[in-house]
Design a protein around this motif. Structure first.
Motif, PDB file in Angstrom:
ATOM      1  N   ASN A   8     -11.088   5.783  32.220  1.00  0.00           N
ATOM      2  CA  ASN A   8     -11.760   6.676  33.164  1.00  0.00           C
ATOM      3  C   ASN A   8     -11.598   6.195  34.605  1.00  0.00           C
ATOM      4  O   ASN A   8     -12.289   6.672  35.510  1.00  0.00           O
ATOM      5  CB  ASN A   8     -13.241   6.831  32.806  1.00  0.00           C
ATOM      6  N   CYS A   9     -10.697   5.230  34.828  1.00  0.00           N
ATOM      7  CA  CYS A   9     -10.371   4.754  36.175  1.00  0.00           C
ATOM      8  C   CYS A   9      -8.854   4.722  36.350  1.00  0.00           C
ATOM      9  O   CYS A   9      -8.109   4.713  35.373  1.00  0.00           O
ATOM     10  CB  CYS A   9     -10.934   3.356  36.421  1.00  0.00           C
ATOM     11  N   GLU A  10      -8.428   4.680  37.598  1.00  0.00           N
ATOM     12  CA  GLU A  10      -7.004   4.552  37.919  1.00  0.00           C
ATOM     13  C   GLU A  10      -6.852   3.440  38.957  1.00  0.00           C
ATOM     14  O   GLU A  10      -6.552   3.685  40.135  1.00  0.00           O
ATOM     15  CB  GLU A  10      -6.448   5.876  38.442  1.00  0.00           C
ATOM     16  N   CYS A  11      -7.075   2.208  38.521  1.00  0.00           N
ATOM     17  CA  CYS A  11      -7.065   1.060  39.430  1.00  0.00           C
ATOM     18  C   CYS A  11      -5.677   0.867  40.032  1.00  0.00           C
ATOM     19  O   CYS A  11      -4.654   1.097  39.370  1.00  0.00           O
ATOM     20  CB  CYS A  11      -7.510  -0.193  38.697  1.00  0.00           C
ATOM     21  N   ILE A  12      -5.628   0.411  41.268  1.00  0.00           N
ATOM     22  CA  ILE A  12      -4.368   0.385  42.012  1.00  0.00           C
ATOM     23  C   ILE A  12      -3.378  -0.649  41.478  1.00  0.00           C
ATOM     24  O   ILE A  12      -2.193  -0.584  41.810  1.00  0.00           O
ATOM     25  CB  ILE A  12      -4.613   0.127  43.512  1.00  0.00           C
ATOM     26  N   MET A  13      -3.824  -1.589  40.634  1.00  0.00           N
ATOM     27  CA  MET A  13      -2.927  -2.607  40.086  1.00  0.00           C
ATOM     28  C   MET A  13      -2.577  -2.331  38.630  1.00  0.00           C
ATOM     29  O   MET A  13      -1.877  -3.108  37.989  1.00  0.00           O
ATOM     30  CB  MET A  13      -3.550  -4.001  40.202  1.00  0.00           C
ATOM     31  N   CYS A  14      -3.056  -1.211  38.102  1.00  0.00           N
ATOM     32  CA  CYS A  14      -2.899  -0.906  36.680  1.00  0.00           C
ATOM     33  C   CYS A  14      -1.901   0.225  36.472  1.00  0.00           C
ATOM     34  O   CYS A  14      -1.730   1.094  37.346  1.00  0.00           O
ATOM     35  CB  CYS A  14      -4.262  -0.516  36.100  1.00  0.00           C
ATOM     36  N   THR A  15      -1.274   0.246  35.314  1.00  0.00           N
ATOM     37  CA  THR A  15      -0.329   1.329  35.001  1.00  0.00           C
ATOM     38  C   THR A  15      -1.013   2.697  34.978  1.00  0.00           C
ATOM     39  O   THR A  15      -0.344   3.723  35.132  1.00  0.00           O
ATOM     40  CB  THR A  15       0.351   1.081  33.651  1.00  0.00           C
ATOM     41  N   HIS A  16      -2.334   2.718  34.810  1.00  0.00           N
ATOM     42  CA  HIS A  16      -3.046   3.998  34.814  1.00  0.00           C
ATOM     43  C   HIS A  16      -2.979   4.686  36.181  1.00  0.00           C
ATOM     44  O   HIS A  16      -3.230   5.891  36.275  1.00  0.00           O
ATOM     45  CB  HIS A  16      -4.507   3.808  34.411  1.00  0.00           C
ATOM     46  N   CYS A  17      -2.650   3.926  37.233  1.00  0.00           N
ATOM     47  CA  CYS A  17      -2.583   4.549  38.560  1.00  0.00           C
ATOM     48  C   CYS A  17      -1.407   5.514  38.668  1.00  0.00           C
ATOM     49  O   CYS A  17      -1.396   6.385  39.537  1.00  0.00           O
ATOM     50  CB  CYS A  17      -2.523   3.485  39.659  1.00  0.00           C
ATOM     51  N   TYR A  18      -0.419   5.376  37.769  1.00  0.00           N
ATOM     52  CA  TYR A  18       0.696   6.323  37.782  1.00  0.00           C
ATOM     53  C   TYR A  18       0.920   7.003  36.431  1.00  0.00           C
ATOM     54  O   TYR A  18       1.398   8.132  36.365  1.00  0.00           O
ATOM     55  CB  TYR A  18       1.996   5.657  38.254  1.00  0.00           C
ATOM     56  N   GLU A  19       0.548   6.337  35.340  1.00  0.00           N
ATOM     57  CA  GLU A  19       0.698   6.968  34.029  1.00  0.00           C
ATOM     58  C   GLU A  19      -0.459   7.897  33.705  1.00  0.00           C
ATOM     59  O   GLU A  19      -0.364   8.735  32.809  1.00  0.00           O
ATOM     60  CB  GLU A  19       0.805   5.899  32.934  1.00  0.00           C
ATOM     61  N   LYS A  20      -1.587   7.722  34.454  1.00  0.00           N
ATOM     62  CA  LYS A  20      -2.825   8.447  34.142  1.00  0.00           C
ATOM     63  C   LYS A  20      -3.168   8.145  32.673  1.00  0.00           C
ATOM     64  O   LYS A  20      -3.176   7.001  32.269  1.00  0.00           O
ATOM     65  CB  LYS A  20      -2.668   9.938  34.400  1.00  0.00           C
ATOM     66  N   ASN A  21      -3.423   9.185  31.892  1.00  0.00           N
ATOM     67  CA  ASN A  21      -3.666   8.978  30.459  1.00  0.00           C
ATOM     68  C   ASN A  21      -2.539   9.556  29.612  1.00  0.00           C
ATOM     69  O   ASN A  21      -2.747   9.925  28.450  1.00  0.00           O
ATOM     70  CB  ASN A  21      -5.018   9.579  30.050  1.00  0.00           C
ATOM     71  N   ASP A  22      -1.373   9.614  30.216  1.00  0.00           N
ATOM     72  CA  ASP A  22      -0.213  10.123  29.495  1.00  0.00           C
ATOM     73  C   ASP A  22       0.091   9.228  28.292  1.00  0.00           C
ATOM     74  O   ASP A  22       0.193   8.009  28.427  1.00  0.00           O
ATOM     75  CB  ASP A  22       0.997  10.169  30.440  1.00  0.00           C
ATOM     76  N   ARG A  23       0.209   9.829  27.140  1.00  0.00           N
ATOM     77  CA  ARG A  23       0.497   9.138  25.874  1.00  0.00           C
ATOM     78  C   ARG A  23      -0.637   8.195  25.418  1.00  0.00           C
ATOM     79  O   ARG A  23      -0.440   7.363  24.538  1.00  0.00           O
ATOM     80  CB  ARG A  23       1.814   8.358  25.959  1.00  0.00           C
ATOM     81  N   ALA A  24      -1.807   8.318  26.021  1.00  0.00           N
ATOM     82  CA  ALA A  24      -2.944   7.496  25.593  1.00  0.00           C
ATOM     83  C   ALA A  24      -3.427   7.928  24.213  1.00  0.00           C
ATOM     84  O   ALA A  24      -3.261   9.090  23.813  1.00  0.00           O
ATOM     85  CB  ALA A  24      -4.080   7.591  26.605  1.00  0.00           C
ATOM     86  N   ARG A  25      -4.007   7.007  23.486  1.00  0.00           N
ATOM     87  CA  ARG A  25      -4.450   7.273  22.120  1.00  0.00           C
ATOM     88  C   ARG A  25      -5.792   6.594  21.862  1.00  0.00           C
ATOM     89  O   ARG A  25      -6.164   5.622  22.527  1.00  0.00           O
ATOM     90  CB  ARG A  25      -3.431   6.742  21.103  1.00  0.00           C
ATOM     91  N   TYR A  26      -6.506   7.102  20.854  1.00  0.00           N
ATOM     92  CA  TYR A  26      -7.692   6.442  20.321  1.00  0.00           C
ATOM     93  C   TYR A  26      -7.341   5.860  18.958  1.00  0.00           C
ATOM     94  O   TYR A  26      -6.607   6.478  18.183  1.00  0.00           O
ATOM     95  CB  TYR A  26      -8.853   7.421  20.160  1.00  0.00           C
ATOM     96  N   LEU A  27      -7.845   4.679  18.671  1.00  0.00           N
ATOM     97  CA  LEU A  27      -7.605   4.036  17.381  1.00  0.00           C
ATOM     98  C   LEU A  27      -8.742   4.376  16.430  1.00  0.00           C
ATOM     99  O   LEU A  27      -9.920   4.268  16.787  1.00  0.00           O
ATOM    100  CB  LEU A  27      -7.509   2.521  17.554  1.00  0.00           C
ATOM    101  N   ASP A  28      -8.390   4.762  15.218  1.00  0.00           N
ATOM    102  CA  ASP A  28      -9.384   5.040  14.190  1.00  0.00           C
ATOM    103  C   ASP A  28      -9.748   3.738  13.486  1.00  0.00           C
ATOM    104  O   ASP A  28      -8.874   2.952  13.130  1.00  0.00           O
ATOM    105  CB  ASP A  28      -8.821   6.037  13.177  1.00  0.00           C
ATOM    106  N   LEU A  29     -11.034   3.519  13.291  1.00  0.00           N
ATOM    107  CA  LEU A  29     -11.494   2.276  12.673  1.00  0.00           C
ATOM    108  C   LEU A  29     -10.931   2.078  11.273  1.00  0.00           C
ATOM    109  O   LEU A  29     -10.774   0.944  10.804  1.00  0.00           O
ATOM    110  CB  LEU A  29     -13.024   2.253  12.616  1.00  0.00           C
TER     111      LEU A  29
END
Length: 333
Positions: free
Chosen positions: A95-116
């Motif tokens: 839920n953040c896009e920190c300037i040093m993280c890949t989320h700043c440009y990948e956003k949540n592209d291809r993000a996944r949730y893991l099932d327990l």
């Protein structure tokens, strides 16, 4: 050496340490109304399976850990013990896009949730689950059910969070299973924090840290984790004070891992070696003075520095443009 089953479960770490030193044989008393010698791996493995079937997870975890010790000690070729610690990433969504993280440009592209269910069969014997990665676990849509299941299996958790969202139903569970909580924080002021951690609220961060702190057991460890970069270097000592104010047990400063795609090589504190060493030294002294543990990168610990060069680097840093506008990150793809 006879050991009561309850003592065995409660003191398994110390028992194994003593065994390493003294090589004693253990007889477990109170197991199903009798005794169980723990020198034979097959007997321990059978007892472990019984404990799992009877859902005695405290015992199954202790026996699995002990079996691991025996198998390593005896140079066993094929292990029968199961993982004692599991490292998992429940969510690569953030839920953040920190300037040093890949989320700043990948956003949540291809993000996944893991099932327990992927690793639930290991939970009866697993003692600790470490949950971290590039995502935020508390936004997992099934987080309450997952934590409740981990509580059922008597698993202890070590997590990393940005503390931007803490579901109300999580709070009562925290004291039962959260052994270590690491909260990311990269600024002592609202301006710096929110410019680095894009999409985050400084006030929300502070409020949720207090909620987490109030829910912990006395033996839980509360850690503030800081990525040191030129944008927050001059706030390092103030971050130590903030960590103390919010009830943290320790604050850990780590160096920025630069990313050529982001183009943030200039943000590394390695570009300011004397200033960084001087400031980290002051942070350690401050921590000792106010009573909070401070951990800094080893290259800045007990190192010599030039005060003259530190002041020159400070002016260089102060004269530099620290932040890019939002459009820069939007065009990174």
């Amino acid at each position: 050496m006879d050991i009561d089953i309850n003592e065995f479960c409660d003191s398994i770490d110390q028992i194994i340490l003593e065994l390493v030193k003294q090589k004693k044989e253990i007889v477990l008393t109170g197991f199903r109304g009798g005794i169980l010698p723990l020198s034979n791996q097959k007997d321990v493995s059978n007892a472990l399976n019984i404990a799992i079937e009877e859902k005695d997870y405290k015992l199954s975890k202790a026996l699995n850990y002990y079996l691991a010790y025996l198998e390593v000690e005896n140079n066993t070729v094929i292990y029968k013990h199961l993982p004692v610690i599991i490292h998992a990433e429940l969510s690569s969504f953030c839920n953040c896009e920190c300037i040093m993280c890949t989320h700043c440009y990948e956003k949540n592209d291809r993000a996944r949730y893991l099932d327990l269910s992927v690793f639930e069969r290991l939970l009866p014997t697993c003692r600790f689950v470490v949950i971290n990665g590039i995502g935020e676990l508390f936004i997992h849509p099934d987080i309450i059910a997952i934590l409740s299941k981990l509580k059922e299996y008597q698993v202890q958790l070590s997590i990393t969070t940005n503390a931007q969202y803490i579901p109300d139903d999580v709070v009562p569970i925290i004291g039962d299973i959260f052994k270590r909580v690491c909260v990311s924080c990269d600024g002592a002021t609202k301006n710096t924090y929110e410019k680095i951690r894009r999409g985050a609220s400084f006030e929300t961060f502070k409020n949720n840290c207090k909620i987490l702190r109030s829910a912990f057991r006395d033996d839980s460890v509360f850690t503030m984790s800081v990525v040191s970069m030129r944008q927050n270097l001059l706030e390092t000592v103030d971050i130590v004070y903030l960590a103390k104010e919010l009830g943290f047990d320790e604050v850990r400063f780590g160096r920025l891992s630069t990313n050529p795609f982001i183009g943030n090589e200039a943000d590394s504190v390695n570009n300011y070696p004397n200033l960084s060493t001087m400031i980290m030294s002051e942070a350690i002294k401050t921590g000792k003075k106010i009573g909070i543990k401070v951990i800094v990168p080893v290259i800045y610990e007990n190192e010599r520095y030039s005060t003259f060069e530190a002041e020159r680097e400070k002016k260089q840093l102060s004269d530099s443009k620290l932040f890019r506008d939002a459009a820069y990150y939007e065009n990174l793809h």
